[in-house]
Design a protein around this motif. Sequence first.
Motif, PDB file in Angstrom:
ATOM      1  N   ASP A  41       0.785  -1.234   0.000  1.00 39.68           N
ATOM      2  CA  ASP A  41       0.000   0.000   0.000  1.00 39.68           C
ATOM      3  C   ASP A  41       0.817   1.285   0.000  1.00 39.68           C
ATOM      4  O   ASP A  41       1.085   1.887   1.046  1.00 39.68           O
ATOM      5  CB  ASP A  41      -0.950  -0.012   1.208  1.00 39.68           C
ATOM      6  N   MET A  42       1.213   1.731  -1.158  1.00 37.18           N
ATOM      7  CA  MET A  42       2.076   2.915  -1.209  1.00 37.18           C
ATOM      8  C   MET A  42       1.372   4.204  -0.814  1.00 37.18           C
ATOM      9  O   MET A  42       2.025   5.185  -0.484  1.00 37.18           O
ATOM     10  CB  MET A  42       2.659   3.059  -2.615  1.00 37.18           C
ATOM     11  N   GLU A  43       0.046   4.188  -0.778  1.00 36.54           N
ATOM     12  CA  GLU A  43      -0.655   5.436  -0.449  1.00 36.54           C
ATOM     13  C   GLU A  43      -0.444   5.872   0.993  1.00 36.54           C
ATOM     14  O   GLU A  43      -0.581   7.040   1.318  1.00 36.54           O
ATOM     15  CB  GLU A  43      -2.148   5.299  -0.748  1.00 36.54           C
ATOM     16  N   ARG A  44      -0.091   4.923   1.870  1.00 41.51           N
ATOM     17  CA  ARG A  44       0.158   5.333   3.259  1.00 41.51           C
ATOM     18  C   ARG A  44       1.413   6.177   3.395  1.00 41.51           C
ATOM     19  O   ARG A  44       1.620   6.839   4.407  1.00 41.51           O
ATOM     20  CB  ARG A  44       0.201   4.112   4.174  1.00 41.51           C
ATOM     21  N   PHE A  45       2.280   6.153   2.364  1.00 48.23           N
ATOM     22  CA  PHE A  45       3.443   7.047   2.371  1.00 48.23           C
ATOM     23  C   PHE A  45       3.198   8.291   1.522  1.00 48.23           C
ATOM     24  O   PHE A  45       4.135   9.024   1.207  1.00 48.23           O
ATOM     25  CB  PHE A  45       4.682   6.325   1.840  1.00 48.23           C
ATOM     26  N   GLY A  46       1.978   8.480   1.132  1.00 47.74           N
ATOM     27  CA  GLY A  46       1.678   9.654   0.315  1.00 47.74           C
ATOM     28  C   GLY A  46       2.039   9.500  -1.143  1.00 47.74           C
ATOM     29  O   GLY A  46       2.091  10.464  -1.879  1.00 47.74           O
ATOM     30  N   MET A  47       2.302   8.267  -1.556  1.00 44.55           N
ATOM     31  CA  MET A  47       2.620   8.052  -2.963  1.00 44.55           C
ATOM     32  C   MET A  47       1.346   7.690  -3.703  1.00 44.55           C
ATOM     33  O   MET A  47       0.608   6.812  -3.278  1.00 44.55           O
ATOM     34  CB  MET A  47       3.621   6.903  -3.104  1.00 44.55           C
ATOM     35  N   ILE A  48       1.112   8.377  -4.780  1.00 42.17           N
ATOM     36  CA  ILE A  48      -0.104   8.074  -5.546  1.00 42.17           C
ATOM     37  C   ILE A  48       0.209   8.175  -7.033  1.00 42.17           C
ATOM     38  O   ILE A  48       1.072   8.957  -7.437  1.00 42.17           O
ATOM     39  CB  ILE A  48      -1.261   9.015  -5.133  1.00 42.17           C
ATOM     40  N   ILE A  49      -0.479   7.343  -7.802  1.00 45.96           N
ATOM     41  CA  ILE A  49      -0.247   7.337  -9.244  1.00 45.96           C
ATOM     42  C   ILE A  49      -1.204   8.329  -9.889  1.00 45.96           C
ATOM     43  O   ILE A  49      -2.411   8.279  -9.644  1.00 45.96           O
ATOM     44  CB  ILE A  49      -0.452   5.928  -9.822  1.00 45.96           C
ATOM     45  N   VAL A  50      -0.663   9.218 -10.684  1.00 43.07           N
ATOM     46  CA  VAL A  50      -1.486  10.218 -11.345  1.00 43.07           C
ATOM     47  C   VAL A  50      -1.608   9.894 -12.818  1.00 43.07           C
ATOM     48  O   VAL A  50      -0.821   9.130 -13.373  1.00 43.07           O
ATOM     49  CB  VAL A  50      -0.931  11.642 -11.145  1.00 43.07           C
ATOM     50  N   GLY A  51      -2.610  10.520 -13.428  1.00 45.50           N
ATOM     51  CA  GLY A  51      -2.938  10.135 -14.797  1.00 45.50           C
ATOM     52  C   GLY A  51      -2.142  10.852 -15.854  1.00 45.50           C
ATOM     53  O   GLY A  51      -2.175  10.471 -17.025  1.00 45.50           O
ATOM     54  N   THR A  52      -1.442  11.904 -15.491  1.00 43.01           N
ATOM     55  CA  THR A  52      -0.720  12.658 -16.505  1.00 43.01           C
ATOM     56  C   THR A  52       0.647  13.077 -15.978  1.00 43.01           C
ATOM     57  O   THR A  52       0.777  13.397 -14.797  1.00 43.01           O
ATOM     58  CB  THR A  52      -1.528  13.902 -16.949  1.00 43.01           C
ATOM     59  N   PRO A  53       1.658  13.066 -16.810  1.00 42.65           N
ATOM     60  CA  PRO A  53       3.001  13.473 -16.355  1.00 42.65           C
ATOM     61  C   PRO A  53       3.056  14.929 -15.889  1.00 42.65           C
ATOM     62  O   PRO A  53       3.945  15.287 -15.132  1.00 42.65           O
ATOM     63  CB  PRO A  53       3.866  13.257 -17.595  1.00 42.65           C
ATOM     64  N   ARG A  54       2.107  15.745 -16.318  1.00 36.54           N
ATOM     65  CA  ARG A  54       2.121  17.158 -15.909  1.00 36.54           C
ATOM     66  C   ARG A  54       1.847  17.333 -14.422  1.00 36.54           C
ATOM     67  O   ARG A  54       2.161  18.374 -13.845  1.00 36.54           O
ATOM     68  CB  ARG A  54       1.088  17.942 -16.716  1.00 36.54           C
ATOM     69  N   HIS A  55       1.210  16.337 -13.802  1.00 37.29           N
ATOM     70  CA  HIS A  55       0.942  16.414 -12.363  1.00 37.29           C
ATOM     71  C   HIS A  55       1.993  15.700 -11.540  1.00 37.29           C
ATOM     72  O   HIS A  55       1.941  15.742 -10.320  1.00 37.29           O
ATOM     73  CB  HIS A  55      -0.417  15.775 -12.053  1.00 37.29           C
ATOM     74  N   ALA A  56       2.926  15.019 -12.190  1.00 40.11           N
ATOM     75  CA  ALA A  56       3.777  14.087 -11.459  1.00 40.11           C
ATOM     76  C   ALA A  56       5.083  14.737 -11.010  1.00 40.11           C
ATOM     77  O   ALA A  56       5.605  15.649 -11.655  1.00 40.11           O
ATOM     78  CB  ALA A  56       4.088  12.891 -12.334  1.00 40.11           C
ATOM     79  N   ASP A  57       5.581  14.274  -9.859  1.00 42.89           N
ATOM     80  CA  ASP A  57       6.912  14.680  -9.383  1.00 42.89           C
ATOM     81  C   ASP A  57       7.949  13.635  -9.750  1.00 42.89           C
ATOM     82  O   ASP A  57       9.101  13.947  -9.977  1.00 42.89           O
ATOM     83  CB  ASP A  57       6.923  14.809  -7.851  1.00 42.89           C
ATOM     84  N   VAL A  58       7.505  12.385  -9.736  1.00 45.18           N
ATOM     85  CA  VAL A  58       8.430  11.284  -9.935  1.00 45.18           C
ATOM     86  C   VAL A  58       7.991  10.472 -11.143  1.00 45.18           C
ATOM     87  O   VAL A  58       6.806  10.210 -11.331  1.00 45.18           O
ATOM     88  CB  VAL A  58       8.470  10.373  -8.679  1.00 45.18           C
ATOM     89  N   LEU A  59       8.977  10.107 -11.951  1.00 41.45           N
ATOM     90  CA  LEU A  59       8.701   9.219 -13.082  1.00 41.45           C
ATOM     91  C   LEU A  59       9.316   7.869 -12.779  1.00 41.45           C
ATOM     92  O   LEU A  59      10.521   7.766 -12.570  1.00 41.45           O
ATOM     93  CB  LEU A  59       9.306   9.824 -14.355  1.00 41.45           C
ATOM     94  N   PHE A  60       8.464   6.856 -12.717  1.00 35.56           N
ATOM     95  CA  PHE A  60       8.956   5.485 -12.538  1.00 35.56           C
ATOM     96  C   PHE A  60       9.128   4.856 -13.912  1.00 35.56           C
ATOM     97  O   PHE A  60       8.181   4.821 -14.692  1.00 35.56           O
ATOM     98  CB  PHE A  60       7.919   4.659 -11.771  1.00 35.56           C
ATOM     99  N   ILE A  61      10.310   4.356 -14.184  1.00 35.09           N
ATOM    100  CA  ILE A  61      10.521   3.633 -15.442  1.00 35.09           C
ATOM    101  C   ILE A  61      10.948   2.216 -15.105  1.00 35.09           C
ATOM    102  O   ILE A  61      11.893   2.023 -14.343  1.00 35.09           O
ATOM    103  CB  ILE A  61      11.575   4.321 -16.316  1.00 35.09           C
TER     104      ILE A  61
END
Lengths: 144, 167
Positions: A41-61
């Motif tokens: 459950d990554m959301e308990r650390f405040g990590m959430i997947i967003v739908g667009t790169p424009r909202h994202a801080d981190v890019l997971f590859i």
Amino acid sequence: MVKRSEKAKTMRKIIKAIWIFNWFNSCGFAELVPLVGSRWDMERFGMIIVGTPRHADVLFIAGYQTHKSIERAKRVYEQMAEPRVVIALGSCTMTGGMYWDSYNTIKKLDDYLPVTMYIPGCPPRPEAVFEACEKIFEHVKELE
Amino acid sequence: MDKKESEFLKKIKTKFKIDGKVQRDRRIWISITDDKLIEICKWMKENGFVHLSAISVTDWLKDGNYELTYHLWSYDDKILVTIKTRINRNKPNIESVTPIWEKNAQIHERELHELFGVNFNGNEDLVPLFLENWKGPAPFRKDFDWRDFVRDEFYDKKNEREQVYYD
């Protein structure tokens, strides 16, 4: 009392949660689904997947990138707002993994994108991914 | 063995004077020379083989041949006919079947043009399907050494940490 720069102050203010955009090829997403599920459950650390790169801080590859998909990954990276972080997961992004002699996959991701952090493993453990994100917080806190 | 297969084989054998055999239930293999391909394919389409399932290439390096295989399916007869023809692998030219099966054939011909370098005469739109900015030879040819290509393209022999790829 440490005297902090304006950048460090702003960063400390805005970094409360890490918003993630996923760019996963092949088995990458399948292996990292446990991260989203209830056990880790990554959301308990405040990590959430967003739908667009424009909202994202981190890019997971994750997964091997082909010559075709790396061009798209570059575009995704260009759309992200500063400050941005690229985290490369798994051995495929580091050395090509089991595709080290494949003619149409790239071998080292940092030849193409500025990678902030590599997480080794095939696939990496969810705990390793959390630790990497923890390091992002630490890095921000260490900023002066 | 079912009757419809042998009947169909007999029909096509007498019409075009070619070799063929009933492989098993609902499967017929026929071998032809490449100049007869269009004629036969047209006839097949008119006789209910509206579905071109696949075109594939086998690279026979020792014989110097490409074997092109056309898989045709008839919804009425429920027979899969496999047409095999051989062409020279160094000058791989063959007539396109896009006038007959149109878009159905287009994707297969594009793929084979990209991966084996087969030229389909009459097909105007043989743009690459999977590879982008590809400069090497056709990658699925048996005499193309992937490993050598990758070493030249991606690795540095002088780099100590990449020595392992040259062992």
